[in-house]
Motif scaffolding. Structure first.
Motif, PDB file in Angstrom:
ATOM      1  N   VAL A 296      26.843 -38.820 -36.747  1.00  0.00           N
ATOM      2  CA  VAL A 296      27.597 -40.055 -36.486  1.00  0.00           C
ATOM      3  C   VAL A 296      28.220 -40.555 -37.790  1.00  0.00           C
ATOM      4  CG1 VAL A 296      27.344 -42.522 -35.951  1.00  0.00           C
ATOM      5  CG2 VAL A 296      26.271 -40.797 -34.463  1.00  0.00           C
ATOM      6  N   HIS A 297      27.414 -40.619 -38.835  1.00  0.00           N
ATOM      7  CA  HIS A 297      27.912 -41.148 -40.103  1.00  0.00           C
ATOM      8  C   HIS A 297      28.915 -40.202 -40.752  1.00  0.00           C
ATOM      9  CE1 HIS A 297      24.371 -43.620 -39.305  1.00  0.00           C
ATOM     10  NE2 HIS A 297      24.966 -44.545 -40.051  1.00  0.00           N
TER      11      HIS A 297
ATOM     12  N   SER B  22      28.019 -34.468 -19.406  1.00  0.00           N
ATOM     13  CA  SER B  22      28.161 -35.916 -19.214  1.00  0.00           C
ATOM     14  C   SER B  22      28.647 -36.569 -20.500  1.00  0.00           C
ATOM     15  CB  SER B  22      26.833 -36.534 -18.769  1.00  0.00           C
ATOM     16  OG  SER B  22      25.870 -36.457 -19.802  1.00  0.00           O
ATOM     17  N   LEU B  23      29.060 -37.823 -20.379  1.00  0.00           N
ATOM     18  CA  LEU B  23      29.581 -38.585 -21.508  1.00  0.00           C
ATOM     19  C   LEU B  23      28.543 -39.599 -21.958  1.00  0.00           C
ATOM     20  CD1 LEU B  23      33.052 -39.504 -19.937  1.00  0.00           C
ATOM     21  CD2 LEU B  23      32.419 -37.435 -21.212  1.00  0.00           C
ATOM     22  N   LEU B  24      28.473 -39.810 -23.250  1.00  0.00           N
ATOM     23  CA  LEU B  24      27.563 -40.824 -23.785  1.00  0.00           C
ATOM     24  C   LEU B  24      28.291 -41.631 -24.845  1.00  0.00           C
ATOM     25  CD1 LEU B  24      24.802 -42.176 -24.315  1.00  0.00           C
ATOM     26  CD2 LEU B  24      24.330 -40.304 -25.925  1.00  0.00           C
TER      27      LEU B  24
ATOM     28  N   GLU C  81      27.974 -32.876 -29.692  1.00  0.00           N
ATOM     29  CA  GLU C  81      29.070 -33.208 -30.607  1.00  0.00           C
ATOM     30  C   GLU C  81      29.251 -34.706 -30.592  1.00  0.00           C
ATOM     31  OE1 GLU C  81      33.515 -31.490 -30.594  1.00  0.00           O
ATOM     32  OE2 GLU C  81      33.224 -33.512 -29.772  1.00  0.00           O
ATOM     33  N   VAL C  82      29.725 -35.239 -31.712  1.00  0.00           N
ATOM     34  CA  VAL C  82      29.943 -36.685 -31.754  1.00  0.00           C
ATOM     35  C   VAL C  82      31.236 -37.005 -32.498  1.00  0.00           C
ATOM     36  CG1 VAL C  82      28.644 -37.080 -33.911  1.00  0.00           C
ATOM     37  CG2 VAL C  82      28.847 -38.919 -32.196  1.00  0.00           C
TER      38      VAL C  82
ATOM     39  N   PHE D  71      29.572 -39.273 -27.670  1.00  0.00           N
ATOM     40  CA  PHE D  71      28.884 -37.983 -27.699  1.00  0.00           C
ATOM     41  C   PHE D  71      29.285 -37.107 -26.513  1.00  0.00           C
ATOM     42  CE2 PHE D  71      26.059 -40.795 -30.012  1.00  0.00           C
ATOM     43  CZ  PHE D  71      25.564 -40.015 -31.039  1.00  0.00           C
ATOM     44  N   ALA D  72      29.464 -35.827 -26.774  1.00  0.00           N
ATOM     45  CA  ALA D  72      29.449 -34.836 -25.695  1.00  0.00           C
ATOM     46  C   ALA D  72      27.994 -34.442 -25.479  1.00  0.00           C
ATOM     47  CB  ALA D  72      30.276 -33.621 -26.085  1.00  0.00           C
ATOM     48  N   MET D  73      27.598 -34.334 -24.216  1.00  0.00           N
ATOM     49  CA  MET D  73      26.215 -33.978 -23.912  1.00  0.00           C
ATOM     50  C   MET D  73      26.160 -32.571 -23.321  1.00  0.00           C
ATOM     51  SD  MET D  73      24.440 -36.614 -24.943  1.00  0.00           S
ATOM     52  CE  MET D  73      22.844 -36.716 -24.095  1.00  0.00           C
TER      53      MET D  73
END
Lengths: 338, 338, 338, 338
Positions: free
Chosen positions: A326-327, A227-229, A196-197, A221-223
């Motif tokens: 993302v966009h 973890s977080l990104l 998810e972003v 982002f959810a990974m």
């Protein structure tokens, strides 16, 4: 690696990258360069003269002229991959496609579906995987097995890139141009996938200068591993920065933290024009060496039958789907499932 | 600054910070230290002995014993500001309250409303404003007037902080403990306010060690000027890091980029135990000097009638509202309007 | 620090440093500023107007006009300390003299002998001792007691300093202007003294621009404890460097290594003019704060009877002797005993 | 590079470097590996097993067993080059010899004289010339043509190297082990030669641990172009340093300044053991790549007739003469003409 039949490789797109790929193919002992397709007449003429290479106005001409062609390197602008990819697949060619695979999920899907139907190979040009800094750390992470906590990756360019270097920046964004690199690395180093972003954008500077695109995008982002990104990319750093790009990456596991400064080559220069950091990503030879050359060499090895783990079409499609998300998130203001 | 009546200042909370504030008040020529309130008997006894200071078991006792008290410095844990603040306001005391004002918006509102009704002053201890690095850059930004594009701020602690230094980390988070600092700076340097936030958290490491809280939080803010703000804070860096905190801040305008590395003091030491970076944020004197001492000095100046711009209760309430929104977003998975 | 009679301090030399010292004395509660001696008529007029300070054409006039004068801060050019120092001593004044004490050993000796005969105090302005980075490390070194192995200290300026900032660079050298700082620190941190030096110089750039002096000097010292000391100073860095000075210091003991980067303030800025590192060595107030202000404050404390360890005349003479030996070695090509 | 007769190359010395060179020769398409000479029985047995390579107890045996041998790579300890070099030359072999050529001028002269008489080729293993950072800057300097002002080069090792890694550190020094690298670079980048040196040493730490040698050496060189050169090398950095070596180089011309940090790979790692900087100087393949591999490849290219500028015996003799002068100066306390 003796073979009776070497791969015959054509380059599509005669810009900086295409020219470099042509030189890389030509110097390889186990491949043959078919030539370069370049639609711009002036540039095509220059390429023929400067590189002493066969040139073609389009891929169709190359296919006709070089029937023994077996593979393509596609180095057209980001948004112009689909048609050449589909034409190549139709003729049974294996493909290395510059990142991102496409700038729309439906285009990416069409390419992958066609290649799977045709049984041809697709490799995506996520060249950072050939940077020993990243590959060595990936090996260390895999060996250590400690859970990833978070990653924060900043990959920025100076305003030179969208306003002077690229003729088509208004048809791209810092998201499409820069984040495929960083998202691919984030997945490859951590072994996780984005699920998810949520993203935001800022615009104004480039718009005011006739390049209708975002100045900066940030994406959270959810990974898949919890973890977080965070990816940050902007396109309008002042040109006084020490190199045209700025690439800082940090990755934290429960056991260790890694900090990368990829633009810091270990050499800093001051002169009357300011500060600079000479870059050694590609070094003129002979032979020509460097990270993208190693990538092309892996593509050729794979064409010659070596069993290598390479970024494939499915992965390219995932990255395109995530960057498209993302966009979408920037536009809609909501988190988007990938 | 001759005055017939000096402010008489009490400290509430006798931890590291409270003790330092007591020393700062005591050395100031234009203030008088009333003493320290500390509920823990052992610590209170030690404080009395080590600092030769009057101590009290609670604020009520101090108010009774020192009727000339005019102001408080509240240095209790993050979540324990409201009751002492309200009691102080009730007795007409001016307050300096450590950041965050409170860890719940309703508590922050109650404090601010009470102070406004009583006509007492509230200052929030956003001490980074007294760091000349930040104040000088703020002046430069104000003078240049170039629009802010984005800010990315990483403020992390090693795991020492939640597992050893703080007894109450399980009642806080990296968001409540660290982000008030960075969000305040982001507002103060840019002149903009947060309007919306999307945030994510990662947990596991601290939970497994009995500290029930997030390991890391990332928050993406929309700002009132259209710029982007990303705050990253985590609490589990390995203790081998060169200092107990890690604070890197970048701010980009259309005209310039600033990169701060606040934990890098310009001195790096290697010895048999590893790398360290001695910190000079507070230097033992006499006199005791440093950023938080300068902050206390400004509080005292203000009590003595100097006209200073200080972070006030309304601003403290905004920061609390925004950080609460960070946690709400983490819990709900949606962007939250601030 | 109540005193019936405050020190009355005159400043000799109204340049950047002298003006700053005047402001520092004036803001101090336990000293009185007598005024500034400045021989240049234009500058003297400006000083009087801008600082609202009494000014004098020479020290004699100040002594006559302010008979209650008790001390001087001498901030004339490096080579112009002796006459004012001797005149001040003759009138029983205590002195703070900017480094170096003198640029010739016989001048340094004359000043020290006169002060010892007169029973007046001399302090030399080795201001880095007031930089907490150095003083804290000195304390750590003293506590650890591990033998020093070697020190390498680079203190350079951009060409701006000799060609634009100083009017008298042709009467000085990078050795006289910069090495007193670094040699003093090397002695102070290690507790050792220089016993011999071998030095070399390079010239050409400044000569060609009408500033007849060395571009760069390197000096290799034997120290009394058997450790090695290397000082490098040059005066012609390009002006694109991030700050006007460049100060990197490393000190190795058998147990630990320290690396200082004093010009790195933790803030880096890029804008259209290049890279810069804002400096916070002196911060405008009120009050004016910073390392040289702390030094002046110590001078005033000492005048008021506080027992402080300060760099004295004998030490200043040693440093002058050593730096003179640097220049003798450059000229003669032989090692010189100090 | 088709050739009817490939060079047949033997490796003398089966340590870390010799093993790496063997692998580099073996993977090269235009050379044949004859095997490794290693006098230690245990190590020789291991090499044969681990590398599947022919091994010999000494060079004589290899020459007898492999009569088609055409070249040697000599990777014995610093002080043990002469005998194998002379024996190789006697048999008409071309040589690549690790730096320094020898640790005594008479030995260096004997080798060079023998090779010149025999008409065989000598290349010295100054591998940093194959580091693109240095070669690119050398090209920039040559193109710019601005006079060199000074160079300061620090190349240090942690105490691991003399106390654990090398069995023969007591027969070498930081001067012999490290300064050939830095002096060669200083000459190669600047185009100048050393004409005189003054040097100092410090000892005590290693002596006390049974390794009878200098802890640290500093050397100040006069260069043929009037520029200054300072080399600092020590062998006792704490093992907590981020890599086993520390290599910082600065070079100033009148027009520009270059700062190299060669040990900074752009990747910093913190974990429970401290800080580390993974190094990528040699990357395991296949193929094995990196700076020393590129050097061996150039040696093989030259053996195959390619016209390359390589560090030759005369240059190796100069470096040995200069480093011998460093040690003579340390012993005698006088400057030594080179």
């Amino acid at each position: 690696m003796a073979r009776s039949v070497q791969p015959v490789i054509g380059i599509v797109g005669g810009g900086i990258r295409g020219s470099m790929f042509a030189a890389a193919v030509r110097q390889h002992p186990d491949a043959r360069l078919a030539g370069i397709c370049e639609s711009d007449d002036g540039r095509r003429t220059r390429l023929a003269a400067e590189l002493s290479v066969d040139t073609f106005a389009d891929l169709g001409s190359m296919i006709t002229s070089v029937p023994e062609l077996t593979a393509l390197v596609i180095a057209t602008p980001d948004f112009a991959h689909r048609d050449v990819a589909l034409l190549g697949i139709e003729h049974g060619l294996d493909l290395m496609i510059e990142k991102p695979l496409a700038t729309a999920v439906d285009e990416a899907r069409a390419i992958v579906a066609a290649a799977e139907a045709a049984g041809t190979m697709i490799m995506i040009g996520f060249e950072n995987r050939w940077n020993p800094r990243f590959s060595a750390v990936r090996d260390q992470l895999a060996a250590a097995g400690s859970p990833v906590v978070n990653q924060v990756i900043n990959l920025n360019d100076t305003r030179f890139v969208p306003t002077s270097m690229l003729g088509w920046a208004g048809r791209s964004t810092p998201g499409w141009f820069l984040m495929p690199h960083t998202l691919d690395l984030a997945c490859w180093l951590s072994g996780a996938s984005p699920t998810e972003v949520y993203a935001r954008g800022r615009r104004g500077y480039l718009d005011a200068r006739g390049v209708q695109t975002w100045d900066a995008i940030t994406a959270s982002f959810a990974m898949s591993d919890g973890s977080l990104l965070v990816l940050n990319s902007q396109w309008i750093l002042t040109e006084s920065h020490p190199s045209v790009f700025d690439f800082r990456y940090e990755l934290h596991t429960e056991a260790s933290s890694y900090y990368f400064d990829i633009a810091d080559s270990g050499v800093t220069r001051y002169d009357s024009t300011g500060i600079s950091r000479p870059q050694f990503g590609v070094v003129d030879g002979p032979p020509l060496t460097g990270v993208p050359i190693d990538m092309i060499n892996s593509f050729i090895d794979r064409l010659n039958g070596v069993d290598l783990e390479l970024p494939d079409g499915r992965h390219g499609e995932l990255i395109t789907r995530a960057i498209e998300a993302v966009h979408t998130s920037v536009d809609q203001g909501t988190p988007i499932t990938i």
